[in-house]
Write an enzyme that holds these catalytic residues in place. Sequence first.
Site, PDB file in Angstrom:
ATOM      1  N   ARG A  70      14.358  90.363  51.149  1.00  0.00           N
ATOM      2  CA  ARG A  70      13.570  90.700  52.346  1.00  0.00           C
ATOM      3  C   ARG A  70      14.005  92.047  52.923  1.00  0.00           C
ATOM      4  O   ARG A  70      13.173  92.830  53.391  1.00  0.00           O
ATOM      5  CB  ARG A  70      13.728  89.590  53.402  1.00  0.00           C
ATOM      6  N   ARG A  78       3.142  95.284  58.561  1.00  0.00           N
ATOM      7  CA  ARG A  78       4.372  95.273  57.800  1.00  0.00           C
ATOM      8  C   ARG A  78       4.307  96.195  56.590  1.00  0.00           C
ATOM      9  O   ARG A  78       5.224  96.231  55.781  1.00  0.00           O
ATOM     10  CB  ARG A  78       4.590  93.852  57.309  1.00  0.00           C
ATOM     11  N   ARG A 103      15.928  78.136  57.892  1.00  0.00           N
ATOM     12  CA  ARG A 103      14.714  78.508  57.166  1.00  0.00           C
ATOM     13  C   ARG A 103      14.991  78.628  55.664  1.00  0.00           C
ATOM     14  O   ARG A 103      16.040  79.132  55.275  1.00  0.00           O
ATOM     15  CB  ARG A 103      14.183  79.853  57.692  1.00  0.00           C
TER      16      ARG A 103
HETATM   17  P1  AP5 Z   1       9.066  86.691  59.684  1.00  0.00           P
HETATM   18  O1  AP5 Z   1       9.092  85.314  60.190  1.00  0.00           O
HETATM   19  O2  AP5 Z   1       8.331  87.734  60.431  1.00  0.00           O
HETATM   20  O3  AP5 Z   1      10.566  87.104  59.402  1.00  0.00           O
HETATM   21  P2  AP5 Z   1      11.350  88.522  59.509  1.00  0.00           P
HETATM   22  O4  AP5 Z   1      10.576  89.720  59.865  1.00  0.00           O
HETATM   23  O5  AP5 Z   1      12.110  88.559  58.247  1.00  0.00           O
HETATM   24  O6  AP5 Z   1      12.151  88.348  60.769  1.00  0.00           O
HETATM   25  P3  AP5 Z   1      13.028  87.156  61.139  1.00  0.00           P
HETATM   26  O7  AP5 Z   1      12.192  86.049  61.721  1.00  0.00           O
HETATM   27  O8  AP5 Z   1      13.928  86.789  59.975  1.00  0.00           O
HETATM   28  O9  AP5 Z   1      13.997  87.799  62.212  1.00  0.00           O
HETATM   29  P4  AP5 Z   1      13.772  88.248  63.697  1.00  0.00           P
HETATM   30  O10 AP5 Z   1      13.842  89.737  63.762  1.00  0.00           O
HETATM   31  O11 AP5 Z   1      12.596  87.578  64.332  1.00  0.00           O
HETATM   32  O12 AP5 Z   1      15.133  87.688  64.318  1.00  0.00           O
HETATM   33  P5  AP5 Z   1      15.408  86.448  65.301  1.00  0.00           P
HETATM   34  O13 AP5 Z   1      14.898  86.750  66.659  1.00  0.00           O
HETATM   35  O14 AP5 Z   1      15.028  85.146  64.662  1.00  0.00           O
HETATM   36  O15 AP5 Z   1       8.469  86.728  58.196  1.00  0.00           O
HETATM   37  C1  AP5 Z   1       8.893  85.793  57.210  1.00  0.00           C
HETATM   38  C2  AP5 Z   1       8.102  86.024  55.944  1.00  0.00           C
HETATM   39  O16 AP5 Z   1       6.706  85.798  56.207  1.00  0.00           O
HETATM   40  C3  AP5 Z   1       8.162  87.417  55.335  1.00  0.00           C
HETATM   41  O17 AP5 Z   1       9.303  87.584  54.508  1.00  0.00           O
HETATM   42  C4  AP5 Z   1       6.838  87.452  54.544  1.00  0.00           C
HETATM   43  O18 AP5 Z   1       6.952  86.741  53.334  1.00  0.00           O
HETATM   44  C5  AP5 Z   1       5.891  86.692  55.449  1.00  0.00           C
HETATM   45  N1  AP5 Z   1       5.181  87.608  56.373  1.00  0.00           N
HETATM   46  C6  AP5 Z   1       5.273  87.614  57.744  1.00  0.00           C
HETATM   47  N2  AP5 Z   1       4.505  88.581  58.260  1.00  0.00           N
HETATM   48  C7  AP5 Z   1       3.889  89.203  57.217  1.00  0.00           C
HETATM   49  C8  AP5 Z   1       3.006  90.299  57.086  1.00  0.00           C
HETATM   50  N3  AP5 Z   1       2.556  90.970  58.162  1.00  0.00           N
HETATM   51  N4  AP5 Z   1       2.619  90.678  55.850  1.00  0.00           N
HETATM   52  C9  AP5 Z   1       3.019  90.012  54.757  1.00  0.00           C
HETATM   53  N5  AP5 Z   1       3.884  88.974  54.787  1.00  0.00           N
HETATM   54  C10 AP5 Z   1       4.330  88.576  56.004  1.00  0.00           C
HETATM   55  O19 AP5 Z   1      17.024  86.544  65.374  1.00  0.00           O
HETATM   56  C11 AP5 Z   1      17.835  86.252  64.226  1.00  0.00           C
HETATM   57  C12 AP5 Z   1      19.096  85.469  64.686  1.00  0.00           C
HETATM   58  O20 AP5 Z   1      19.906  86.328  65.486  1.00  0.00           O
HETATM   59  C13 AP5 Z   1      18.804  84.227  65.547  1.00  0.00           C
HETATM   60  O21 AP5 Z   1      19.696  83.194  65.191  1.00  0.00           O
HETATM   61  C14 AP5 Z   1      19.083  84.699  66.991  1.00  0.00           C
HETATM   62  O22 AP5 Z   1      19.555  83.626  67.816  1.00  0.00           O
HETATM   63  C15 AP5 Z   1      20.161  85.762  66.770  1.00  0.00           C
HETATM   64  N6  AP5 Z   1      20.077  86.869  67.745  1.00  0.00           N
HETATM   65  C16 AP5 Z   1      18.942  87.495  68.197  1.00  0.00           C
HETATM   66  N7  AP5 Z   1      19.257  88.486  69.053  1.00  0.00           N
HETATM   67  C17 AP5 Z   1      20.627  88.495  69.110  1.00  0.00           C
HETATM   68  C18 AP5 Z   1      21.574  89.310  69.825  1.00  0.00           C
HETATM   69  N8  AP5 Z   1      21.187  90.298  70.649  1.00  0.00           N
HETATM   70  N9  AP5 Z   1      22.899  89.058  69.644  1.00  0.00           N
HETATM   71  C19 AP5 Z   1      23.312  88.051  68.812  1.00  0.00           C
HETATM   72  N10 AP5 Z   1      22.453  87.248  68.128  1.00  0.00           N
HETATM   73  C20 AP5 Z   1      21.138  87.471  68.265  1.00  0.00           C
END
Ligand code: AP5
Length: 217
Positions: free
Chosen positions: A172, A88, A161
């Site tokens: 973020r 990241r 969340r």
């Molecule tokens: P993390 O859990 O990795 O969160 P993120 O990268 O912010 O990603 P999200 O989980 O928010 O989103 P996603 O892309 O997975 O989307 P999703 O599939 O859920 O990290 C959280 C925190 O942890 C960070 O801020 C940091 O603090 C820490 N962290 C983690 N890794 C780290 C690292 N390497 N280094 C340092 N800190 C770290 O989809 C979102 C929504 O959209 C869902 O409701 C889903 O149903 C919907 N959806 C998905 N696809 C579609 C579509 N095609 N059409 C319509 N809706 C859709």
Amino acid sequence: MRIVLVGPPGAGKGTQAAYLAKNLSIPHISTGDLFRANISQGTDLGKEAKSYMDAGNLVPDSVTIAMAEDRLDQDDAGQGFLLDGFPRNLGQAEALDGYLKDKGVKLDAVLDLEVPEDEVVKRIAGRRICRNDSSHVFHVDYHKPKTEGVCDICGGDLYQREDDREATVRKRLEVYHTETEPIIDHYKAQDLVVTIPALGKVDEVTRRAMAALGKGE
Ligand code: AP5
């Protein structure tokens, strides 16, 4: 295959990772999920990570890299993995390069999920996650559970969340642009990046990703 998924918060990394990992028979390794599991178990690592996550910041590399490498060392990741949320920043990308070099293996692809920012905000605002298993992800409009607030897969409670509140989401996104986007150029220099347009239905995006990996039907 050894794959890294990149994309802004809410791009659908976790959603796509669940399908891709199953189709490719490789483990889905999400550093966000690993941190959330530590938080719910009340470990020291979880306590340290929580304050950074709640503020929308990255957890320090010193803890994150060790945790990711420990997970990659497990047997099920020996033949391949799908990394979601790691690396990241450039420090983590360089650490992963060194780790893979020591093992004598290479990444096959870095999938960059591309979604406009207004869509990302809508996706995050409506996201609901199962308390029993954070890979069970729903959306109040786009992927509604059959019964409101209840997971279709295991019957667990759905919740929002802590870091999905508006101010934290803005932070973020800012962190994504400043810290994470530079890793895309790092991997472009290694000719590994495939950009996947991630608007559209979940299964359409999965098909695009599978085709990009040379695994289309
Ligand atoms: P993390 O859990 O990795 O969160 P993120 O990268 O912010 O990603 P999200 O989980 O928010 O989103 P996603 O892309 O997975 O989307 P999703 O599939 O859920 O990290 C959280 C925190 O942890 C960070 O801020 C940091 O603090 C820490 N962290 C983690 N890794 C780290 C690292 N390497 N280094 C340092 N800190 C770290 O989809 C979102 C929504 O959209 C869902 O409701 C889903 O149903 C919907 N959806 C998905 N696809 C579609 C579509 N095609 N059409 C319509 N809706 C859709």
